[in-house]
Motif scaffolding. Structure first.
Motif, mmCIF file in Angstrom:
data_model
loop_
_atom_site.group_PDB
_atom_site.id
_atom_site.type_symbol
_atom_site.label_atom_id
_atom_site.label_comp_id
_atom_site.label_asym_id
_atom_site.label_seq_id
_atom_site.Cartn_x
_atom_site.Cartn_y
_atom_site.Cartn_z
ATOM 1 N N ASP A 3 -7.082 -6.509 -5.734
ATOM 2 C CA ASP A 3 -7.394 -5.572 -4.660
ATOM 3 C C ASP A 3 -6.649 -4.265 -4.904
ATOM 4 O O ASP A 3 -5.457 -4.178 -4.726
ATOM 5 C CB ASP A 3 -6.986 -6.170 -3.313
ATOM 6 C CG ASP A 3 -7.383 -5.279 -2.138
ATOM 7 O OD1 ASP A 3 -8.000 -4.223 -2.367
ATOM 8 O OD2 ASP A 3 -7.075 -5.653 -1.000
ATOM 9 N N THR A 5 -7.128 -1.520 -3.269
ATOM 10 C CA THR A 5 -7.063 -0.732 -2.052
ATOM 11 C C THR A 5 -5.606 -0.520 -1.676
ATOM 12 O O THR A 5 -4.804 -1.433 -1.765
ATOM 13 C CB THR A 5 -7.785 -1.471 -0.901
ATOM 14 O OG1 THR A 5 -9.088 -1.804 -1.333
ATOM 15 C CG2 THR A 5 -7.848 -0.617 0.333
ATOM 16 N N GLN A 9 -5.321 1.954 3.570
ATOM 17 C CA GLN A 9 -6.714 1.557 3.772
ATOM 18 C C GLN A 9 -6.789 0.164 4.386
ATOM 19 O O GLN A 9 -7.627 -0.088 5.257
ATOM 20 C CB GLN A 9 -7.482 1.597 2.445
ATOM 21 C CG GLN A 9 -8.962 1.317 2.592
ATOM 22 C CD GLN A 9 -9.677 2.386 3.412
ATOM 23 O OE1 GLN A 9 -9.546 3.566 3.127
ATOM 24 N NE2 GLN A 9 -10.417 1.979 4.432
ATOM 25 N N ARG A 10 -5.907 -0.747 3.958
ATOM 26 C CA ARG A 10 -5.911 -2.094 4.535
ATOM 27 C C ARG A 10 -5.531 -2.041 6.015
ATOM 28 O O ARG A 10 -6.108 -2.759 6.839
ATOM 29 C CB ARG A 10 -4.989 -3.020 3.749
ATOM 30 C CG ARG A 10 -5.617 -3.491 2.441
ATOM 31 C CD ARG A 10 -4.789 -4.574 1.764
ATOM 32 N NE ARG A 10 -3.528 -4.051 1.264
ATOM 33 C CZ ARG A 10 -3.368 -3.372 0.130
ATOM 34 N NH1 ARG A 10 -4.420 -3.133 -0.632
ATOM 35 N NH2 ARG A 10 -2.198 -2.946 -0.250
ATOM 36 N N TYR A 12 -5.976 0.525 8.038
ATOM 37 C CA TYR A 12 -7.144 1.120 8.701
ATOM 38 C C TYR A 12 -8.240 0.073 8.889
ATOM 39 O O TYR A 12 -8.806 -0.073 9.975
ATOM 40 C CB TYR A 12 -7.660 2.306 7.889
ATOM 41 C CG TYR A 12 -8.955 2.862 8.424
ATOM 42 C CD1 TYR A 12 -8.960 3.759 9.487
ATOM 43 C CD2 TYR A 12 -10.178 2.469 7.872
ATOM 44 C CE1 TYR A 12 -10.155 4.258 9.995
ATOM 45 C CE2 TYR A 12 -11.366 2.955 8.374
ATOM 46 C CZ TYR A 12 -11.354 3.847 9.435
ATOM 47 O OH TYR A 12 -12.545 4.320 9.931
ATOM 48 N N ASP A 13 -8.542 -0.672 7.816
ATOM 49 C CA ASP A 13 -9.609 -1.676 7.888
ATOM 50 C C ASP A 13 -9.301 -2.747 8.934
ATOM 51 O O ASP A 13 -10.184 -3.150 9.699
ATOM 52 C CB ASP A 13 -9.827 -2.326 6.519
ATOM 53 C CG ASP A 13 -10.429 -1.367 5.494
ATOM 54 O OD1 ASP A 13 -10.946 -0.301 5.896
ATOM 55 O OD2 ASP A 13 -10.350 -1.678 4.286
ATOM 56 N N LEU A 14 -8.052 -3.224 8.967
ATOM 57 C CA LEU A 14 -7.661 -4.228 9.965
ATOM 58 C C LEU A 14 -7.796 -3.670 11.381
ATOM 59 O O LEU A 14 -8.291 -4.338 12.285
ATOM 60 C CB LEU A 14 -6.209 -4.671 9.741
ATOM 61 C CG LEU A 14 -5.963 -5.690 8.651
ATOM 62 C CD1 LEU A 14 -4.474 -5.759 8.317
ATOM 63 C CD2 LEU A 14 -6.483 -7.058 9.075
ATOM 64 N N ARG A 15 -7.348 -2.445 11.544
ATOM 65 C CA ARG A 15 -7.377 -1.811 12.856
ATOM 66 C C ARG A 15 -8.813 -1.654 13.354
ATOM 67 O O ARG A 15 -9.139 -1.993 14.502
ATOM 68 C CB ARG A 15 -6.667 -0.459 12.767
ATOM 69 C CG ARG A 15 -6.351 0.166 14.085
ATOM 70 C CD ARG A 15 -5.508 1.399 13.932
ATOM 71 N NE ARG A 15 -6.054 2.413 13.048
ATOM 72 C CZ ARG A 15 -7.109 3.178 13.332
ATOM 73 N NH1 ARG A 15 -7.746 3.028 14.481
ATOM 74 N NH2 ARG A 15 -7.528 4.097 12.480
ATOM 75 N N VAL A 16 -9.695 -1.163 12.489
ATOM 76 C CA VAL A 16 -11.097 -0.965 12.861
ATOM 77 C C VAL A 16 -11.788 -2.305 13.102
ATOM 78 O O VAL A 16 -12.515 -2.476 14.088
ATOM 79 C CB VAL A 16 -11.834 -0.139 11.776
ATOM 80 C CG1 VAL A 16 -13.324 -0.129 12.010
ATOM 81 C CG2 VAL A 16 -11.272 1.284 11.742
ATOM 82 N N LYS A 17 -11.526 -3.276 12.230
ATOM 83 C CA LYS A 17 -12.141 -4.599 12.366
ATOM 84 C C LYS A 17 -11.777 -5.240 13.694
ATOM 85 O O LYS A 17 -12.590 -5.912 14.323
ATOM 86 C CB LYS A 17 -11.693 -5.497 11.215
ATOM 87 C CG LYS A 17 -12.263 -6.886 11.234
ATOM 88 C CD LYS A 17 -11.772 -7.695 10.051
ATOM 89 C CE LYS A 17 -12.311 -9.104 10.102
ATOM 90 N NZ LYS A 17 -11.778 -9.918 8.995
ATOM 91 N N GLN A 22 -5.839 3.837 16.884
ATOM 92 C CA GLN A 22 -4.691 4.216 16.072
ATOM 93 C C GLN A 22 -3.446 4.415 16.935
ATOM 94 O O GLN A 22 -2.350 3.974 16.582
ATOM 95 C CB GLN A 22 -5.001 5.487 15.279
ATOM 96 C CG GLN A 22 -3.981 5.793 14.211
ATOM 97 C CD GLN A 22 -4.377 7.017 13.412
ATOM 98 O OE1 GLN A 22 -4.498 8.119 13.965
ATOM 99 N NE2 GLN A 22 -4.584 6.818 12.118
ATOM 100 N N GLU A 40 -2.192 5.697 6.804
ATOM 101 C CA GLU A 40 -3.563 5.235 6.599
ATOM 102 C C GLU A 40 -4.304 6.095 5.586
ATOM 103 O O GLU A 40 -5.105 5.585 4.807
ATOM 104 C CB GLU A 40 -4.325 5.213 7.927
ATOM 105 C CG GLU A 40 -3.911 4.079 8.840
ATOM 106 C CD GLU A 40 -4.747 4.001 10.108
ATOM 107 O OE1 GLU A 40 -5.606 4.888 10.342
ATOM 108 O OE2 GLU A 40 -4.547 3.047 10.883
#
Length: 126
Positions: A3, A5, A9-10, A12-17, A22, A40
């Motif tokens: 990975d 990334t 980014q990880r 950000y991805d966790l937060r959005v998922k 933020q 992020e």
């Protein structure tokens, strides 16, 4: 590492998922939102404490947040309780880990002494 990334980014991805704003995450881990934003975006590295706090917030290991491969083979033989205690031990600072090691060593030595005494008593009784 498979990975590529970055940690930002990880996060950000966790937060959005998980549908977390933020500002909500920043407040929960005691960061200014602008600092979390820069992490992020990859323009500011995350400090150790920040990685730890963000991982705890999401209920994942810091290794997972850093994109490390799973270490399941290392811990596969552990019971759920042992895994739980190991995670807590890994979270402790050097002083806390030292105290835990000291307690375990003392208890282990005590139990060994009891076993030796029991064996000696059994020999005398035989």
């Amino acid at each position: 590492m498979e990975d590529e990334t970055n940690i930002g980014q990880r996060i950000y991805d966790l937060r959005v998922k998980r549908d977390i704003a933020q500002g909500t995450l920043a407040d929960a881990v005691h960061l200014h939102q602008s600092v979390l934003n820069r992490i992020e975006k990859g323009t500011r590295p995350a400090r150790d404490r920040e990685v730890r706090d963000i991982a705890l917030y999401f209920g994942i290991s810091a290794d997972e947040l850093l994109g490390m491969p799973p270490r399941a083979a290392d811990d596969a033989h552990l019971s759920p309780l042992e895994r739980h205690l190991l995670e807590k031990f890994r979270f402790l600072d050097r002083r806390g880990q030292s105290m835990v090691r000291h307690t375990i060593e003392n208890e282990y030595d005590f139990l060994l002494d009891e076993q030796v005494e029991t064996q000696e008593q059994q020999k005398r009784d035989a």
